[in-house]
Design an enzyme around this catalytic site. Structure first.
Site, short mmCIF file in Angstrom:
data_model
loop_
_atom_site.label_atom_id
_atom_site.label_comp_id
_atom_site.label_asym_id
_atom_site.label_seq_id
_atom_site.Cartn_x
_atom_site.Cartn_y
_atom_site.Cartn_z
CG ASP A 227 2.31 -2.56 9.16
OD1 ASP A 227 2.64 -4.03 9.12
OD2 ASP A 227 2.59 -1.80 8.47
CG ASP B 13 6.31 -2.90 9.94
OD1 ASP B 13 6.92 -3.59 9.00
OD2 ASP B 13 5.70 -1.91 10.86
NE ARG C 246 -2.34 0.11 3.66
CZ ARG C 246 -3.55 0.58 4.41
NH1 ARG C 246 -4.91 0.34 4.44
NH2 ARG C 246 -3.33 0.98 5.61
CB THR D 239 -2.13 6.81 -3.19
OG1 THR D 239 -1.12 6.05 -2.96
CG2 THR D 239 -1.63 8.29 -3.16
C1 PRP Z 1 -1.08 -4.66 4.35
C2 PRP Z 1 -2.31 -6.35 4.43
C3 PRP Z 1 -2.87 -5.90 3.66
C4 PRP Z 1 -3.06 -3.98 2.97
C5 PRP Z 1 -4.57 -4.35 3.77
O1 PRP Z 1 -0.13 -4.84 3.95
O2 PRP Z 1 -1.43 -7.38 4.82
O3 PRP Z 1 -2.57 -6.88 2.51
O4 PRP Z 1 -2.04 -3.87 4.27
O5 PRP Z 1 -4.99 -2.61 3.39
P1 PRP Z 1 -5.53 -3.22 2.23
O6 PRP Z 1 -7.09 -3.21 2.26
O7 PRP Z 1 -6.06 -1.45 2.66
O8 PRP Z 1 -5.31 -2.78 0.38
P2 PRP Z 1 0.86 -4.06 3.82
O9 PRP Z 1 0.22 -3.14 1.88
O10 PRP Z 1 1.36 -3.02 4.84
O11 PRP Z 1 2.18 -4.78 3.18
P3 PRP Z 1 3.26 -5.45 3.83
O12 PRP Z 1 2.45 -6.72 4.24
O13 PRP Z 1 4.10 -5.78 2.79
O14 PRP Z 1 3.21 -4.94 5.10
N1 URA Z 2 -2.46 -2.97 6.98
C1 URA Z 2 -1.86 -3.60 8.07
O1 URA Z 2 -1.31 -4.24 8.38
N2 URA Z 2 -2.93 -3.38 9.20
C2 URA Z 2 -3.98 -2.34 8.99
O2 URA Z 2 -4.52 -1.87 10.35
C3 URA Z 2 -4.55 -1.98 7.36
C4 URA Z 2 -4.10 -2.56 7.22
#
Ligand code: PRP
Ligand code: URA
Length: 210
Positions: free
Chosen positions: A201, A204, A105, A109
């Site tokens: 997150d 993380d 993400r 944005t």
């Molecule tokens: C997080 C999570 C989802 C997404 C959800 O991933 O694991 O994939 O955000 O958010 P959304 O419904 O608003 O799209 P992130 O983009 O943080 O990537 P990561 O798993 O690599 O940390």
């Molecule tokens: N992605 C995450 O990991 N946590 C949230 O709360 C939203 C998006």
């Protein structure tokens, strides 16, 4: 609520999700719990897998008894955080093939950006479990399922541990033909598109990167 959405209620699942939420839960325990939650959720989500009767000889006699039928299922994590759920689903379906979809993400944005996609071939005859612990705005899940459909995927299940109402509604409208399983439906998104109360997150916390 849409018939294709299942909000799971099992007390064992809710108990484990509550431990995940705690900011003092460390990486190792967090990772272990995500895997256990994926097993509990997968058990429910896979209850309609097709079976066929096969002949088996028990120590007593021969019998016809059901076994999973059809093409091997696929599990597709949305990277990174979805990786944490893969072993849980593979515990239930050791024969499954594993695909990967890389999305992140944009921090400003909140729009998803694809950086990787590799799916087992042929995809069209398989039951496909797309896994991601978090469904926030819904952007990542919608885009991941768009990719899978563009490549021929049809029977798609999406499993998330925590969902925000906004993202759940958006996903169900964008992909009314898929089945969605949610471990807990939370209150809302905050101004940074994080789920409240959520768990922070997920990527993380699984990988210890913050
Ligand atoms: C997080 C999570 C989802 C997404 C959800 O991933 O694991 O994939 O955000 O958010 P959304 O419904 O608003 O799209 P992130 O983009 O943080 O990537 P990561 O798993 O690599 O940390
Ligand atoms: N992605 C995450 O990991 N946590 C949230 O709360 C939203 C998006």
């Amino acid at each position: 609520m849409n018939d294709n959405i299942t909000i799971l209620k099992h007390p064992l699942l809710q108990h484990k999700i509550s431990i995940l939420r705690n900011k003092n839960t460390g990486t190792n325990e967090f990772r272990q719990l995500v895997e256990e939650i994926a097993i509990l959720m997968g058990y429910e989500a896979l209850s309609d897998l097709p079976t066929e009767d096969v002949e088996v000889e028990t120590p007593i006699e021969k019998c016809m008894t059901p076994m999973l039928a059809g093409k091997k299922p696929a599990v597709v994590p949305i990277l990174r955080a979805g990786l944490g759920m893969v072993n849980g689903i593979l515990t239930l379906l050791p024969m499954a093939k594993v695909g990967h979809i890389g999305l992140y993400r944009d921090p400003v944005t909140h729009e998803p950006h694809e950086y990787y996609c590799k799916l087992p071939d042929p995809i069209e005859l398989r039951t496909i479990c797309v896994v991601d612990p978090m469904l926030a705005t819904g952007g990542s899940a919608i885009e991941a399922i768009d990719f899978i459909k563009q490549r021929g995927g049809k029977k798609i299940k999406f499993l998330c541990i925590i969902a925000a109402p906004e993202g759940l509604d958006k996903l169900a409208k964008a992909h009314p033909d898929i089945q969605i399983y949610v471990g807990h439906l939370d209150r809302e998104l905050n101004e940074n598109a994080y789920i409240c109360p959520g768990l922070g997150d997920a990527g993380d916390r699984i990988f210890g990167t913050k």
